[in-house]
Design a protein around this motif. Sequence first.
Motif, short mmCIF file in Angstrom:
data_model
loop_
_atom_site.label_atom_id
_atom_site.label_comp_id
_atom_site.label_asym_id
_atom_site.label_seq_id
_atom_site.Cartn_x
_atom_site.Cartn_y
_atom_site.Cartn_z
N MET A 1 0.85 -1.17 0.00
CA MET A 1 0.00 0.00 0.00
C MET A 1 0.89 1.23 0.00
O MET A 1 1.81 1.34 0.81
N LYS A 2 0.61 2.16 -0.87
CA LYS A 2 1.36 3.41 -0.94
C LYS A 2 0.53 4.51 -0.29
O LYS A 2 -0.65 4.68 -0.63
N ALA A 3 1.14 5.24 0.63
CA ALA A 3 0.42 6.28 1.36
C ALA A 3 1.28 7.53 1.52
O ALA A 3 2.50 7.46 1.51
N VAL A 4 0.62 8.65 1.68
CA VAL A 4 1.26 9.92 2.00
C VAL A 4 0.34 10.66 2.96
O VAL A 4 -0.88 10.49 2.91
N ILE A 5 0.93 11.46 3.83
CA ILE A 5 0.16 12.26 4.78
C ILE A 5 0.48 13.72 4.55
O ILE A 5 1.66 14.13 4.62
N VAL A 6 -0.54 14.51 4.28
CA VAL A 6 -0.42 15.95 4.08
C VAL A 6 -0.82 16.60 5.40
O VAL A 6 -1.96 16.44 5.85
N CYS A 7 0.12 17.31 6.01
CA CYS A 7 -0.09 17.81 7.37
C CYS A 7 0.28 19.28 7.49
O CYS A 7 1.36 19.69 7.08
N THR A 8 -0.62 20.03 8.08
CA THR A 8 -0.34 21.42 8.44
C THR A 8 -0.25 21.49 9.97
O THR A 8 -1.24 21.26 10.66
N SER A 9 0.94 21.76 10.48
CA SER A 9 1.17 21.82 11.93
C SER A 9 2.00 23.07 12.19
O SER A 9 3.20 23.08 11.93
N VAL A 10 1.37 24.13 12.70
CA VAL A 10 2.06 25.42 12.74
C VAL A 10 2.35 25.98 14.13
O VAL A 10 3.25 26.79 14.26
N SER A 11 1.64 25.59 15.15
CA SER A 11 1.83 26.24 16.45
C SER A 11 2.82 25.54 17.36
O SER A 11 3.86 26.10 17.70
N HIS A 12 2.52 24.33 17.77
CA HIS A 12 3.35 23.63 18.75
C HIS A 12 3.82 22.26 18.28
O HIS A 12 4.41 21.52 19.05
N GLY A 13 3.52 21.90 17.05
CA GLY A 13 3.91 20.59 16.53
C GLY A 13 3.00 19.46 16.95
O GLY A 13 3.33 18.29 16.74
N ASN A 14 1.85 19.78 17.53
CA ASN A 14 0.92 18.75 17.99
C ASN A 14 0.50 17.82 16.86
O ASN A 14 0.58 16.60 16.97
N THR A 15 0.05 18.40 15.77
CA THR A 15 -0.47 17.61 14.65
C THR A 15 0.65 16.84 13.97
O THR A 15 0.45 15.69 13.56
N LYS A 16 1.82 17.39 13.90
CA LYS A 16 2.96 16.71 13.28
C LYS A 16 3.33 15.47 14.08
O LYS A 16 3.68 14.43 13.53
N ARG A 17 3.24 15.55 15.41
CA ARG A 17 3.54 14.38 16.24
C ARG A 17 2.57 13.25 15.93
O ARG A 17 2.98 12.08 15.82
N ILE A 18 1.30 13.57 15.78
CA ILE A 18 0.31 12.56 15.43
C ILE A 18 0.59 12.02 14.03
O ILE A 18 0.56 10.81 13.79
N ALA A 19 0.88 12.92 13.09
CA ALA A 19 1.17 12.51 11.71
C ALA A 19 2.38 11.58 11.65
O ALA A 19 2.37 10.60 10.90
N ASP A 20 3.41 11.87 12.42
CA ASP A 20 4.61 11.04 12.40
C ASP A 20 4.32 9.62 12.88
O ASP A 20 4.82 8.65 12.31
N VAL A 21 3.51 9.49 13.93
CA VAL A 21 3.14 8.16 14.43
C VAL A 21 2.35 7.40 13.36
O VAL A 21 2.62 6.23 13.08
N MET A 22 1.38 8.07 12.76
CA MET A 22 0.58 7.43 11.72
C MET A 22 1.46 7.09 10.51
O MET A 22 1.30 6.03 9.91
N GLY A 23 2.38 7.98 10.18
CA GLY A 23 3.28 7.75 9.06
C GLY A 23 4.15 6.53 9.26
O GLY A 23 4.42 5.78 8.31
N GLN A 24 4.61 6.30 10.49
CA GLN A 24 5.41 5.11 10.78
C GLN A 24 4.61 3.84 10.51
O GLN A 24 5.09 2.90 9.88
N VAL A 25 3.38 3.82 10.98
CA VAL A 25 2.52 2.65 10.81
C VAL A 25 2.21 2.41 9.34
O VAL A 25 2.24 1.27 8.86
N LEU A 26 1.90 3.49 8.62
CA LEU A 26 1.47 3.38 7.22
C LEU A 26 2.64 3.40 6.23
O LEU A 26 2.42 3.32 5.03
#
Length: 157
Positions: free
Chosen positions: A1-26
């Motif tokens: 399966m090929k996947a990519v995550i498009v993430c906008t994380s601008v204030s404290h990196g909260n969303t990027k931390r979640i994206a990184d965990v999901m990115g590892q799994v996927l």
Amino acid sequence: MKAVIVCTSVSHGNTKRIADVMGQVLQARVVAPEQVDMAELATCDLVGFGSGIFMQNVHPQLRQFVQALPTGARRNAFVFTTSGLPALRVRPFTRPLVRLLQQKGFEVRGTFSCRGFDTSFPFKLVGGIKSGRPNGADLVAARTFAEGLRDRIGAAA
């Protein structure tokens, strides 16, 4: 399966931390909207779209990116958000982006939301809310969500 995550994380990196965990799994690259390779996006089996919540909405940068996408063949997608305040049951933060993605031809296969450290006004006056979030439990929940997507979509890909 090929996947990519498009993430906008601008204030404290909260969303990027979640994206990184999901990115590892996927096994997915995590990129900002301005870094997306449209040719790569067109070949993905799964595309994630993530943002922190600003004034009850996803970040304008992500919303504008999705609005600019061409309407096309059905592709699998998921949406995730982080926010200082909880979403209302009658109007989840993810709903407007889900609808926009559906109009663009995506089949949204799931949504994920968790709390995140928030120092926007008026919370800035008291040092912010939800300090320490996303926490370990949030990261585990994000991993579990991504594993479910991988199992459901990867088997079909």
